[in-house]
Design an enzyme around this catalytic site. Structure first.
Site, PDB file in Angstrom:
ATOM      1  N   ARG A  38     -30.610  21.834  36.092  1.00  0.00           N
ATOM      2  CA  ARG A  38     -30.148  20.459  35.385  1.00  0.00           C
ATOM      3  C   ARG A  38     -31.502  20.099  35.131  1.00  0.00           C
ATOM      4  O   ARG A  38     -32.375  19.651  35.528  1.00  0.00           O
ATOM      5  CB  ARG A  38     -29.641  19.441  36.177  1.00  0.00           C
ATOM      6  CG  ARG A  38     -29.569  18.266  35.975  1.00  0.00           C
ATOM      7  CD  ARG A  38     -29.364  17.121  36.998  1.00  0.00           C
ATOM      8  NE  ARG A  38     -29.019  15.851  36.826  1.00  0.00           N
ATOM      9  CZ  ARG A  38     -29.902  14.997  37.231  1.00  0.00           C
ATOM     10  NH1 ARG A  38     -31.096  15.397  37.270  1.00  0.00           N
ATOM     11  NH2 ARG A  38     -29.596  13.750  36.623  1.00  0.00           N
ATOM     12  N   SER A 109     -17.871  15.490  37.491  1.00  0.00           N
ATOM     13  CA  SER A 109     -18.895  14.693  38.656  1.00  0.00           C
ATOM     14  C   SER A 109     -17.277  13.565  38.651  1.00  0.00           C
ATOM     15  O   SER A 109     -17.149  13.026  38.099  1.00  0.00           O
ATOM     16  CB  SER A 109     -19.815  13.911  38.438  1.00  0.00           C
ATOM     17  OG  SER A 109     -20.651  14.732  37.792  1.00  0.00           O
ATOM     18  N   LYS A 138     -32.217  12.007  41.910  1.00  0.00           N
ATOM     19  CA  LYS A 138     -31.500  10.993  40.566  1.00  0.00           C
ATOM     20  C   LYS A 138     -31.698   9.123  40.731  1.00  0.00           C
ATOM     21  O   LYS A 138     -31.136   8.723  41.623  1.00  0.00           O
ATOM     22  CB  LYS A 138     -29.842  11.078  40.307  1.00  0.00           C
ATOM     23  CG  LYS A 138     -29.544  12.470  40.507  1.00  0.00           C
ATOM     24  CD  LYS A 138     -28.000  12.814  39.926  1.00  0.00           C
ATOM     25  CE  LYS A 138     -27.425  12.070  38.372  1.00  0.00           C
ATOM     26  NZ  LYS A 138     -26.423  11.851  38.339  1.00  0.00           N
TER      27      LYS A 138
END
Length: 212
Positions: A38, A109, A138
């Site tokens: 990511r 998600s 995040k």
């Protein structure tokens, strides 16, 4: 997707660790069961630099027999022939990616019952439910939801692969598992760990004292 592959699901990009490849290899040696690249945020890699880093991560994952998943970047996943991709609610539709990449893992998600139902019907191989707890990894994360939705999702879909994500650490991983998750997905708890092997053993339900 084999539900065992979600047991300890490590997510990382170059911004999460000062020595990301070293961190990844330590995590692989300590038996993570899945890895997701990511690479997001200000200062993250792009272009050829990203591809080069991704290939290095993929090579390590192959050496340890661990699935290599790319977050969001469809073109990169296809170019590398990655094992799969993980998409959010704002990313490419599952059906469109499936049409371009047969037999690949697709993770999604989800945050509520409607998103869960859509992911299952659209052919996702697993879902990530969260954030379970407050997370610092995040900046755009939704408010922590606790384990209520996770428990409900497991009740409604008893055999569907589910991984919990968001603020999970050695102390709360057991609650996530007992609430219905097949595994835990983590970033900072591994990247910031002074003893990655012990951390991963704890996340997987071990006490950190086993010898390999």
């Amino acid at each position: 997707m084999n539900r065992d592959s979600l047991n300890v699901y490590f997510i990382m990009g170059t911004l999460n660790s000062s020595e990301p490849l070293e961190t990844l290899e330590k995590a692989l040696k300590a038996r993570i069961t899945c890895f997701q690249l990511r690479e997001k945020g200000e200062g993250s890699l792009t272009g050829e630099a990203l591809e080069s880093f991704a290939r290095a991560c993929q090579k390590l994952c192959k050496a340890y027999g661990v699935p290599f998943i790319v977050n969001d970047d469809v073109e990169l996943a296809l170019k590398l022939d990655a094992d799969g991709i993980h998409v959010g609610q704002d990313d490419l539709a599952i059906t469109e990616f499936r049409a371009r990449a047969k037999n690949k893992i697709i993770g999604v998600s989800v945050h509520n019952e409607q998103e869960m139902e859509l992911a299952v019907k659209s052919g996702a191989d697993y879902v990530g439910i969260g954030p379970i707890y407050a997370t610092k990894s995040k900046t755009d994360a939704q408010p922590p939801a606790g384990v209520d939705f996770l428990q409900k999702a497991r009740s409604q879909y008893p055999n569907f692969p589910i991984v919990g994500i968001g603020g999970i650490n050695e102390k709360n991983a057991a609650e996530v598992r007992s609430s219905g998750a097949d595994g835990v997905s983590v970033i900072s708890v591994i990247c910031e760990s002074p003893n990655i092997e012990k951390t991963i053993q704890a996340l997987s339900g071990g006490n950190g004292n086993e010898t390999k």
